[in-house]
Scaffold this motif. Structure first.
Motif, PDB file in Angstrom:
ATOM      1  N   GLY A 112       0.805  -1.212   0.000  1.00  0.00           N
ATOM      2  CA  GLY A 112       0.000   0.000   0.000  1.00  0.00           C
ATOM      3  C   GLY A 112       0.843   1.270   0.000  1.00  0.00           C
ATOM      4  N   ASP A 113       2.038   1.220   0.601  1.00  0.00           N
ATOM      5  CA  ASP A 113       2.883   2.412   0.653  1.00  0.00           C
ATOM      6  C   ASP A 113       3.596   2.686  -0.664  1.00  0.00           C
ATOM      7  OD1 ASP A 113       2.217   2.899   3.284  1.00  0.00           O
ATOM      8  OD2 ASP A 113       3.867   1.663   4.061  1.00  0.00           O
ATOM      9  N   ARG A 119      -4.546  -0.025   8.143  1.00  0.00           N
ATOM     10  CA  ARG A 119      -3.212   0.503   8.486  1.00  0.00           C
ATOM     11  C   ARG A 119      -3.232   1.205   9.826  1.00  0.00           C
ATOM     12  NH1 ARG A 119      -2.312   3.130   2.536  1.00  0.00           N
ATOM     13  NH2 ARG A 119      -1.526   1.281   1.459  1.00  0.00           N
ATOM     14  N   ALA A 120      -4.325   1.948  10.088  1.00  0.00           N
ATOM     15  CA  ALA A 120      -4.425   2.658  11.363  1.00  0.00           C
ATOM     16  C   ALA A 120      -4.452   1.683  12.533  1.00  0.00           C
ATOM     17  CB  ALA A 120      -5.676   3.538  11.381  1.00  0.00           C
ATOM     18  N   ASP A 157      -7.122   2.170   4.718  1.00  0.00           N
ATOM     19  CA  ASP A 157      -6.634   3.162   5.680  1.00  0.00           C
ATOM     20  C   ASP A 157      -6.929   2.721   7.111  1.00  0.00           C
ATOM     21  OD1 ASP A 157      -5.673   4.782   3.672  1.00  0.00           O
ATOM     22  OD2 ASP A 157      -7.406   6.138   3.680  1.00  0.00           O
ATOM     23  N   GLU A 158      -8.109   2.166   7.329  1.00  0.00           N
ATOM     24  CA  GLU A 158      -8.460   1.726   8.671  1.00  0.00           C
ATOM     25  C   GLU A 158      -7.640   0.510   9.102  1.00  0.00           C
ATOM     26  OE1 GLU A 158     -12.705   1.281   8.732  1.00  0.00           O
ATOM     27  OE2 GLU A 158     -13.039   3.444   8.744  1.00  0.00           O
ATOM     28  N   PRO A 214     -10.110   1.826  -0.530  1.00  0.00           N
ATOM     29  CA  PRO A 214      -9.089   2.682   0.083  1.00  0.00           C
ATOM     30  C   PRO A 214      -9.427   3.058   1.524  1.00  0.00           C
ATOM     31  CG  PRO A 214      -9.479   3.371  -2.175  1.00  0.00           C
ATOM     32  CD  PRO A 214     -10.516   2.326  -1.861  1.00  0.00           C
ATOM     33  N   GLN A 215     -10.697   3.334   1.820  1.00  0.00           N
ATOM     34  CA  GLN A 215     -11.076   3.671   3.183  1.00  0.00           C
ATOM     35  C   GLN A 215     -10.826   2.506   4.127  1.00  0.00           C
ATOM     36  OE1 GLN A 215     -15.139   4.946   3.711  1.00  0.00           O
ATOM     37  NE2 GLN A 215     -15.006   4.863   5.943  1.00  0.00           N
ATOM     38  N   GLN A 216     -11.202   1.310   3.690  1.00  0.00           N
ATOM     39  CA  GLN A 216     -10.960   0.139   4.514  1.00  0.00           C
ATOM     40  C   GLN A 216      -9.468  -0.099   4.703  1.00  0.00           C
ATOM     41  OE1 GLN A 216     -13.249  -2.540   2.078  1.00  0.00           O
ATOM     42  NE2 GLN A 216     -14.959  -2.588   3.518  1.00  0.00           N
TER      43      GLN A 216
END
Length: 424
Positions: free
Chosen positions: A33-34, A84-85, A81-82, A77-79
Motif C-alpha cells: 500500500g505504501d 493501516r491505522a 486506511d483503517e 481505500p477507506q478500509q
C-alpha cells in the motif's frame, strides 16, 4: 465505515495485535500500500494467525479465501486506511476491477451470446433457466427416481427449485434423508455444477452403478442447486462477471449470515447493509433462507428430523468445515464431545478422498448466522460446508474456466457417498 459491534482498533486490541506483517512473498508486479495508490477495490493478502483472521474478517472487508495461513481479501481505500491505522499491513496482490476486466475479456474479448448467459467460453456453466430445464429432464427421464418442486420464491420472484431423488420419489417413505444445497453466494457458480453433478450421477447412474442404486434405494435425497438465483443471474448480467456475493434485496443480504441460530451473536457478520457479510434485519429476513429452513423444518415429523446429513457447497479454498463457526469451543450447550468427534471423524474421512483440508468452521475465523450452525444447533443434522476448488486465486478463484467443471465436481463423488452412507 465499519459498523460491526467493535471497531478495528478495539478488535486489534482484543487479540493483542500490534502489526500484521505479511510473510508471503510478493508476486511479480505486486505492490504494498505504501508503494502505490490504492485501487478502488484492491486485492490484498496477509499471513495471519487465527486471532488476526478474526480481526480481518470483522473489519467488513470481502474475504475471498484462505490457504496456508494466508488470507486474501478485497478492500476499498477507506478500509485499507483503517487497516493501516490498526497496525495491519497487507500486501496488494491485485486490482479487483482490472482482474474482472481481464477475466471478462478472455476468449478474444468475444461477448456472451445473450445478456443473461455466462461470458464466452464459460457456456458450460448452468444459468437459472438451464438448471430448471435439467431438473425437469431428470424427472422426465427417471419418473420413478426424481421429482421436482419449489420450496419458495426469491426476492425477485424466482422459484427456488428442488429435486427429490429416491427409488420411490413420489412417496414419502420412512428412510433417512440427505440434503445438498449450492449457490448461497451468487458468484460461486461452480457450486451449482456440483449440485447438478449429484443429480445426474444419482439418476443417470442408477441402473449401472451398484453403489448409486444402494444409496438411492435406501435414502431420500434432496438437492437445491440455486439457493440464490437472483444474485447468481445478476452476477453474469450483460455477459460479464461482477463478483456479486449477496442476494438482491436492496444492497443485498449475505444468506450465509442470515440463519437464525446464534444470529449476530459473535462479531461474525456485518450490520452495515453495504457490507459483504451483512446479516439482514433479523434471522431469516431473507426469503431464500426462510424458504430453505422452512423446508427443513417440514421434514421434522412428530419431533424427529428426517434429514440426517447435509452439505452446503461454496467456493473457494478446498476445505471441509463443520460446526460451529460462532465459537472456538468444541463442546457447547448444543455439541457434546462425542458429537464433535463424529463430525471430525467423518469430516476427515471425506477430506481424505478429495484432498481438502478438514477443520471446524471457526478455525478460519468467527462467523455467526451460518447454515451449518442452524442445521446442527436447531435440528441436529450432520452438516458440513465444502469450500471447493481452487485453493487460492483472487478473482479467478470464483470464476475458474468451464474446462474444470467435470474434474472438480467428480472430485467430490466419494465424499458425497460417505455423507449419504453416514445419514443414519
Amino acid at each position: 465505515m465499519f459498523t460491526k459491534r467493535r471497531t478495528w482498533t478495539g478488535l486489534v486490541a482484543a487479540v493483542g495485535l500490534a502489526v500484521l506483517a505479511t510473510a508471503t512473498s510478493v508476486p511479480a508486479g505486486a505492490q504494498t500500500g505504501d508503494q502505490a495508490a490504492a485501487p478502488a477495490r484492491g486485492i490484498y493478502s496477509v499471513q495471519a494467525d487465527k486471532a488476526q483472521r478474526n480481526a480481518i474478517e470483522a473489519g467488513g472487508v470481502d474475504v475471498l479465501g484462505q490457504r496456508g495461513g494466508a488470507t486474501e481479501f478485497v478492500a476499498t481505500p477507506q478500509q485499507l486506511d483503517e487497516l493501516r491505522a490498526a497496525g495491519i499491513a497487507p500486501t496488494q496482490i491485485g486490482d479487483l476491477d482490472k482482474q474482472l476486466a481481464e477475466r471478462n475479456s478472455r476468449n478474444g474479448g468475444k461477448a456472451a451470446a445473450k445478456a443473461d448467459e455466462f461470458p464466452a467460453g464459460d457456456e458450460a456453466y448452468h444459468t437459472y433457466d438451464e438448471v430448471n430445464a435439467e431438473l425437469e429432464k431428470a424427472a422426465t427421464d427417471h419418473p420413478d427416481l426424481a421429482a421436482v418442486s419449489s420450496i419458495g420464491k426469491s426476492v425477485e420472484g424466482r422459484d427456488l427449485n428442488m429435486i427429490k431423488i429416491s427409488d420411490n420419489a413420489g412417496t414419502d417413505e420412512d428412510e433417512p434423508e440427505v440434503l445438498f444445497n449450492c449457490n448461497q453466494h451468487a458468484r460461486e457458480h461452480l457450486t451449482t455444477e456440483m449440485c447438478m453433478r449429484v443429480v445426474s450421477r444419482l439418476t443417470d447412474g442408477y441402473e449401472t452403478d451398484a453403489k448409486v442404486k444402494e444409496m438411492v434405494d435406501g435414502k431420500e435425497i434432496w438437492v437445491v442447486p440455486m439457493v440464490n438465483p437472483d444474485g447468481a443471474m445478476y452476477d453474469i448480467e450483460g455477459g460479464e462477471y461482477k463478483m456479486w456475493r449477496k442476494n438482491r434485496d436492496g444492497e443485498g443480504t449475505d444468506l450465509n449470515r442470515n440463519w437464525d441460530y446464534k444470529w449476530g451473536c459473535c462479531d461474525g457478520s456485518d450490520t452495515d447493509p453495504g457490507g459483504e457479510t451483512y446479516r439482514g434485519t433479523a434471522g431469516f429476513s431473507a426469503p431464500e433462507t426462510k424458504a430453505l429452513s422452512d423446508f427443513v423444518l417440514s421434514r421434522n415429523v412428530n419431533g424427529a428430523q428426517q434429514i440426517k446429513a447435509h452439505i452446503d457447497f461454496h467456493t473457494y479454498s478446498e476445505l471441509v468445515l463443520w460446526p460451529f463457526g460462532h465459537t472456538d469451543e468444541t463442546v457447547t450447550e448444543d455439541m457434546t464431545q462425542e458429537e464433535y468427534d463424529r463430525f471430525e471423524t467423518i469430516g476427515k474421512e471425506m477430506a481424505g478422498t478429495n484432498d481438502y483440508t478438514p477443520m471446524q468452521s471457526s478455525g478460519l475465523y468467527i462467523t455467526d448466522g451460518d447454515s451449518n450452525g442452524w442445521m446442527w444447533g436447531s435440528q441436529k443434522i450432520l452438516s458440513y460446508t465444502f469450500e471447493m476448488y481452487p485453493g487460492q486465486g483472487g478473482v479467478d478463484g470464483f470464476y475458474p474456466p468451464a474446462s474444470v467443471i467435470e474434474e472438480q465436481t467428480s472430485r467430490n463423488d466419494a465424499a458425497v457417498d460417505i455423507l449419504i452412507q453416514n445419514a443414519a
